[in-house]
Design an enzyme around this catalytic site. Structure first.
Site, PDB file in Angstrom:
ATOM      1  N   ARG A  17       0.810  -1.221   0.000  1.00 26.73           N
ATOM      2  CA  ARG A  17       0.000   0.000   0.000  1.00 26.73           C
ATOM      3  C   ARG A  17       0.840   1.266   0.000  1.00 26.73           C
ATOM      4  NH1 ARG A  17      -3.593  -1.352   4.847  1.00 26.73           N
ATOM      5  NH2 ARG A  17      -2.579  -3.386   4.921  1.00 26.73           N
ATOM      6  N   GLU A  45       1.125  -5.231  13.413  1.00 25.67           N
ATOM      7  CA  GLU A  45       0.027  -5.317  14.386  1.00 25.67           C
ATOM      8  C   GLU A  45      -0.462  -6.761  14.437  1.00 25.67           C
ATOM      9  OE1 GLU A  45      -3.413  -3.041  13.296  1.00 25.67           O
ATOM     10  OE2 GLU A  45      -4.369  -3.288  15.249  1.00 25.67           O
TER      11      GLU A  45
HETATM   12  O1  LIG Z   1       2.821   0.265  11.625  1.00 30.90           O
HETATM   13  P1  LIG Z   1       2.745  -1.216  11.369  1.00 30.90           P
HETATM   14  O2  LIG Z   1       2.256  -1.974  12.580  1.00 30.90           O
HETATM   15  O3  LIG Z   1       4.017  -1.781  10.849  1.00 30.90           O
HETATM   16  O4  LIG Z   1       1.613  -1.473  10.282  1.00 30.90           O
HETATM   17  C1  LIG Z   1       1.435  -0.692   9.144  1.00 30.90           C
HETATM   18  C2  LIG Z   1       1.699  -1.454   7.900  1.00 30.90           C
HETATM   19  O5  LIG Z   1       0.766  -2.531   7.772  1.00 30.90           O
HETATM   20  C3  LIG Z   1       0.174  -2.485   6.482  1.00 30.90           C
HETATM   21  O6  LIG Z   1       0.888  -3.206   5.542  1.00 30.90           O
HETATM   22  P2  LIG Z   1       0.856  -4.802   5.429  1.00 30.90           P
HETATM   23  O7  LIG Z   1       2.119  -5.332   6.024  1.00 30.90           O
HETATM   24  O8  LIG Z   1      -0.440  -5.331   5.965  1.00 30.90           O
HETATM   25  O9  LIG Z   1       1.019  -5.068   3.890  1.00 30.90           O
HETATM   26  P3  LIG Z   1       0.252  -4.600   2.554  1.00 30.90           P
HETATM   27  O10 LIG Z   1       0.545  -3.135   2.371  1.00 30.90           O
HETATM   28  O11 LIG Z   1       0.944  -5.445   1.538  1.00 30.90           O
HETATM   29  O12 LIG Z   1      -1.223  -4.869   2.697  1.00 30.90           O
HETATM   30  C4  LIG Z   1       0.193  -1.010   6.119  1.00 30.90           C
HETATM   31  O13 LIG Z   1       0.081  -0.793   4.734  1.00 30.90           O
HETATM   32  C5  LIG Z   1       1.501  -0.567   6.678  1.00 30.90           C
HETATM   33  O14 LIG Z   1       2.574  -0.771   5.763  1.00 30.90           O
HETATM   34  N1  LIG Z   2      -5.840  -1.795  11.441  1.00 32.22           N
HETATM   35  C1  LIG Z   2      -5.259  -1.803  10.241  1.00 32.22           C
HETATM   36  N2  LIG Z   2      -5.985  -1.525   9.134  1.00 32.22           N
HETATM   37  C2  LIG Z   2      -5.402  -1.540   7.899  1.00 32.22           C
HETATM   38  N3  LIG Z   2      -4.126  -1.830   7.706  1.00 32.22           N
HETATM   39  C3  LIG Z   2      -3.362  -2.108   8.782  1.00 32.22           C
HETATM   40  N4  LIG Z   2      -2.059  -2.416   8.892  1.00 32.22           N
HETATM   41  C4  LIG Z   2      -1.789  -2.598  10.198  1.00 32.22           C
HETATM   42  N5  LIG Z   2      -2.886  -2.430  10.941  1.00 32.22           N
HETATM   43  C5  LIG Z   2      -3.891  -2.118  10.083  1.00 32.22           C
END
Ligand SMILES: O=P(O)(O)OC[C@H]1O[C@H](OP(=O)(O)OP(=O)(O)O)[C@H](O)[C@@H]1O
Ligand SMILES: Nc1ncnc2[nH]cnc12
Length: 170
Positions: free
Chosen positions: A58, A95
């Site tokens: 993302r 998370e």
């Molecule tokens: O602050 P944090 O606890 O590290 O969480 C935030 C991250 O989690 C999500 O990515 P995710 O790893 O779910 O991957 P994606 O973008 O591929 O969906 C979001 O896009 C952030 O990059």
């Molecule tokens: N609560 C949340 N919603 C969407 N993306 C996330 N990545 C980590 N925590 C998330």
């Protein structure tokens, strides 16, 4: 503009207890998506970055258009095994789980001014890992920008060494 009106909240995804912030509802609306990029660009521009860095997946959706608007390069930080040339790695906590991030070792010049962009700040693990990758390269992280911040997870505490902003807080 309140971007919150365009972010869909899904309870118990991908696990029970997680309140998932779904940005696809914002992305599909051209006017709102553009406004969110414009708002990020306005805040990031004064930092005068040489390059924007965004974590998969993302982070690409927001980081790359910001780089385009500023006329600077975009460097993707990817999940393991996706980048074809020599990489450096960093493992981090989410998370909901653990993961490793990689960047091409030659992607950024040492001393470059780098701004990190992602859709969402939760625990801060992803951005801290990304910042640590930049440290290993010798780049200068001059700021971090997010669309969304989950303030109750205190991600900013992990990122205390860096200027951080977000456009929407939960
Ligand atoms: O602050 P944090 O606890 O590290 O969480 C935030 C991250 O989690 C999500 O990515 P995710 O790893 O779910 O991957 P994606 O973008 O591929 O969906 C979001 O896009 C952030 O990059
Ligand atoms: N609560 C949340 N919603 C969407 N993306 C996330 N990545 C980590 N925590 C998330």
């Amino acid at each position: 503009m309140d971007f919150r009106d365009h972010i869909r909240v899904i309870s118990d995804f991908p696990k029970e207890g997680i309140s998932y912030k779904d940005i696809t509802t914002l992305l599909k609306n051209g006017e709102i998506y553009r406004a969110s990029i414009d708002a990020l660009v306005e805040k990031i521009s004064p930092w005068q970055p040489d390059v924007i860095v965004g974590p998969e997946a993302r982070g690409f959706l927001f980081g790359a258009p910001v780089a385009y608007a500023l006329g600077v390069g975009f460097v993707p930080v990817r999940k393991p095994g996706k980048l074809p040339a020599g990489t450096i790695q960093e493992t981090y906590a989410l998370e909901y789980g653990f993961d490793t991030l990689e960047v091409h070792a030659d992607a950024i010049q040492p001393g470059a001014r780098v701004v990190l962009v992602d859709d969402l700040l939760a625990t801060g693990g992803t951005m801290l890992a990304t910042a640590n990758l930049m440290k290993k390269i010798g780049a200068d992280v001059v700021g971090m920008g997010f669309l969304i911040e989950l303030t109750f997870l205190n991600g900013r505490e992990k990122l205390i060494d860096y200027p951080v902003f977000s456009l929407v807080e939960y």
